[in-house]
Scaffold this active site. Sequence first.
Site, PDB file in Angstrom:
ATOM      1  N   GLY A   9       0.834  -1.203   0.000  1.00 36.84           N
ATOM      2  CA  GLY A   9       0.000   0.000   0.000  1.00 36.84           C
ATOM      3  C   GLY A   9       0.867   1.251   0.000  1.00 36.84           C
ATOM      4  O   GLY A   9       0.532   2.263   0.627  1.00 36.84           O
ATOM      5  N   GLY A  12      -0.380   4.956  -1.000  1.00 35.44           N
ATOM      6  CA  GLY A  12      -1.388   5.640  -0.191  1.00 35.44           C
ATOM      7  C   GLY A  12      -0.817   6.823   0.576  1.00 35.44           C
ATOM      8  O   GLY A  12       0.380   7.125   0.490  1.00 35.44           O
ATOM      9  N   GLN A  13      -1.690   7.487   1.325  1.00 36.97           N
ATOM     10  CA  GLN A  13      -1.310   8.718   2.028  1.00 36.97           C
ATOM     11  C   GLN A  13      -0.118   8.485   2.969  1.00 36.97           C
ATOM     12  O   GLN A  13       0.868   9.217   2.909  1.00 36.97           O
ATOM     13  CB  GLN A  13      -2.505   9.260   2.833  1.00 36.97           C
ATOM     14  N   ASP A  35       2.136  -1.774  -4.442  1.00 38.32           N
ATOM     15  CA  ASP A  35       0.741  -1.356  -4.397  1.00 38.32           C
ATOM     16  C   ASP A  35       0.007  -2.151  -5.480  1.00 38.32           C
ATOM     17  O   ASP A  35       0.634  -2.806  -6.315  1.00 38.32           O
ATOM     18  CB  ASP A  35       0.593   0.152  -4.629  1.00 38.32           C
ATOM     19  N   ILE A  36      -1.304  -2.060  -5.463  1.00 39.47           N
ATOM     20  CA  ILE A  36      -2.090  -2.832  -6.435  1.00 39.47           C
ATOM     21  C   ILE A  36      -1.973  -2.263  -7.853  1.00 39.47           C
ATOM     22  O   ILE A  36      -2.162  -2.957  -8.826  1.00 39.47           O
ATOM     23  CB  ILE A  36      -3.567  -2.926  -5.990  1.00 39.47           C
ATOM     24  N   TYR A 143     -14.992  -0.362   8.932  1.00 38.05           N
ATOM     25  CA  TYR A 143     -13.554  -0.099   9.074  1.00 38.05           C
ATOM     26  C   TYR A 143     -13.119  -0.301  10.530  1.00 38.05           C
ATOM     27  O   TYR A 143     -12.122  -0.981  10.808  1.00 38.05           O
ATOM     28  CB  TYR A 143     -13.280   1.337   8.611  1.00 38.05           C
ATOM     29  N   LYS A 147     -10.497  -3.039  12.244  1.00 41.69           N
ATOM     30  CA  LYS A 147      -9.331  -2.635  13.038  1.00 41.69           C
ATOM     31  C   LYS A 147      -9.390  -3.246  14.442  1.00 41.69           C
ATOM     32  O   LYS A 147      -8.375  -3.682  14.979  1.00 41.69           O
ATOM     33  CB  LYS A 147      -9.236  -1.102  13.112  1.00 41.69           C
TER      34      LYS A 147
HETATM   35  N1  SER Z   1      -8.425   8.649   8.959  1.00 40.29           N
HETATM   36  C1  SER Z   1      -9.206   7.461   9.129  1.00 40.29           C
HETATM   37  C2  SER Z   1     -10.561   7.638   8.582  1.00 40.29           C
HETATM   38  O1  SER Z   1     -11.054   8.745   8.622  1.00 40.29           O
HETATM   39  C3  SER Z   1      -9.290   7.094  10.572  1.00 40.29           C
HETATM   40  O2  SER Z   1      -8.294   6.168  10.846  1.00 40.29           O
HETATM   41  O3  SER Z   1     -11.155   6.691   8.152  1.00 40.29           O
END
Ligand code: SER
Length: 314
Positions: A9, A12-13, A35-36, A143, A147
């Site tokens: 990844g 990504g940011q 990355d993909i 999400y 986690k």
């Molecule tokens: N920055 C993330 C989100 O907003 C939180 O871990 O999904």
Amino acid sequence: MTSKILIIGACGQIGSELTYKLREIHGVDNVIASDINTRKLELVNAGPFVILDAKNFNAIKDCCINHNVKTIYLMAALLSATGEKYPMEAWDLNMNSLFHVLNLAKVKQIDHVFWPSSIAVFGPTTPKEDTAQHTIMEPSTVYGITKQVGERWCEYYHEKYGVDVRSIRYPGIISWKTLPGGGTTDYAVEIYHEALKNKAYECFLSEDTELPMMFMDDAIKATVDIMQADADTIKIRSSYNLAAISFTPKEIANSIQEHIPDFKITYKPDFRQAIADSWPKSIDDTTAKKDWNWEHAFSLKDITKEMLLQLGEK
Ligand code: SER
């Protein structure tokens, strides 16, 4: 062959900036970005890069064998807002990628794992102010569920199989090099882009929605520090609370107005408001401070100054 680091990844940011930082520390050729797809050409061309699907166990395994990878930073994930739109995809990517990496560590194909958790592990029943390391955790987003479950598995793999996995619960991350994607805290990056471009921003959260946030430099420092710490100082093997600052959309707008006086913010909360409302306002990170000397450096004032300067030049 010297052992290598793999970042999954990497476009990504956080992955992109982590790639540059780890290359600075370990040498360009010792850090493989993956990355993909090749969506971030600047990064793809900056050093070793492989196209890798985080959901493909054999592809990750082959990459580790072929390049003698011994450390993986698993940064690929579907974030909170995207996860609500595609729940099964979020579960599939976020959980399977983690199992693939943990299972490679279990059979000693690799030695060290970094996996990020998030403030999204907390939910509406969690105390909102100075949220403790150990507290009620009933996440209400897909999400957040991935986690929270991921944290349990990290701890389990450490306890049962001796896997050296380390994790921090990132707050919202503010950065200028790479845009975030699909998160609820993304407004705190978009607002700087729009302030410079249009002197106006329509915020998808209400003006008093306070959330924990952090500048990218602090997030990268935390990531490097926890991975460099002696194994026996890392007492928490689920994930560490990590804090820097907390602010509301109104407060970030005020800090921008100190530089751009005619900047205007308006508010039009959407489905992300409910996600933000379920998360803490501030985080107690005493344990990370005690165990591996975590300390943040950037205030909101510092962040605004740096964001407007860097994006302005860009
Ligand atoms: N920055 C993330 C989100 O907003 C939180 O871990 O999904």
